[in-house]
Design a protein around this motif. Structure first.
Motif: not given
Length: 219
Positions: A76-81, A25-31
């Motif tokens: 997730c941190a790779e996508l939202a550093p 959720k924090l990374a805002d992944l669309d899943v």
């Protein structure tokens, strides 16, 4: 159309699912979110057939298959550093304390399991659990003193992976109510008030009563 699926277990009990869900959720992944109800006795067969390690969380996203909560957080941190502190020294500290809760502090886990639907005040205060709580309190205080001048989370104004990894610990402290410092209480209150954590609690409260597990369960 969603770019993948996140498989989780009961929100009431699953500390590892909570971590994976918060990171996603924090990374805002669309899943798409898929909740698999725990069954007892024994492991949950539906999870065992699906997840490579037979556990949740399990993330499928744009061709990647990720299991284990800390691995989900790293992905997730790779996508939202911003999920890790930007400063190298702070980031090293965040990774260290995140790994510590992932691989240790079992006294707390065994005596004060996650249960968002009960009040166990005054119970579970084994020597091992209290020793782990003392370690956690010292860790949080040192981290905030060094890195959280803008508060209220461990590394400042916004949650990082470290806060994600310790969010289920916060739930344990709120459920079991051991004696904690005012500083620890303030941190717990900040985590509990975060909109995503509040949403997780709301989801747990909405689970049917017949999903409840025996009080001695640890998951």
């Amino acid at each position: 159309m969603p770019e993948g699926r996140l498989y989780i277990g009961n929100r009431r009990y699953s500390s590892w699912s909570m971590r994976g869900w918060l990171a996603v959720k924090l990374a805002d992944l669309d899943v798409e979110e898929v909740l698999i109800r725990f069954t007892r006795p024994g492991p949950t067969e539906a999870i065992g057939k699906l997840s490579p390690n037979g556990l949740v969380p399990y993330l499928e996203h744009r061709g990647a298959r990720v299991w284990e909560s800390l691995a989900v957080c790293e992905y997730c941190a790779e996508l939202a550093p911003s999920l890790w502190p930007s400063d190298r020294i702070a980031r090293a500290h965040a990774r260290s304390i995140s790994a510590e809760i992932h691989g240790g502090l079992t006294g707390l886990r065994q005596a004060m399991w996650m249960n968002l639907g009960r009040d166990f005040s005054g119970h579970g205060r084994t020597p091992a659990a209290l020793a782990d709580i003392a370690r956690i309190e010292a860790m949080w205080a040192d981290t905030q003193r060094r890195f959280a001048s803008e508060g209220p989370f461990l590394f400042g104004a916004t949650p990082t992976v470290a806060d994600v990894m310790y969010a289920p610990v916060v739930t344990r402290l709120l459920t079991w109510q051991p004696v904690i410092s005012a500083e620890t209480r303030a941190y717990c209150d900040a985590v509990r008030a975060h909109p995503l954590v509040a949403a997780w609690y709301d989801g747990a409260a909405a689970e049917p009563d017949d999903w409840n597990l025996p009080d001695y369960e640890t998951v």
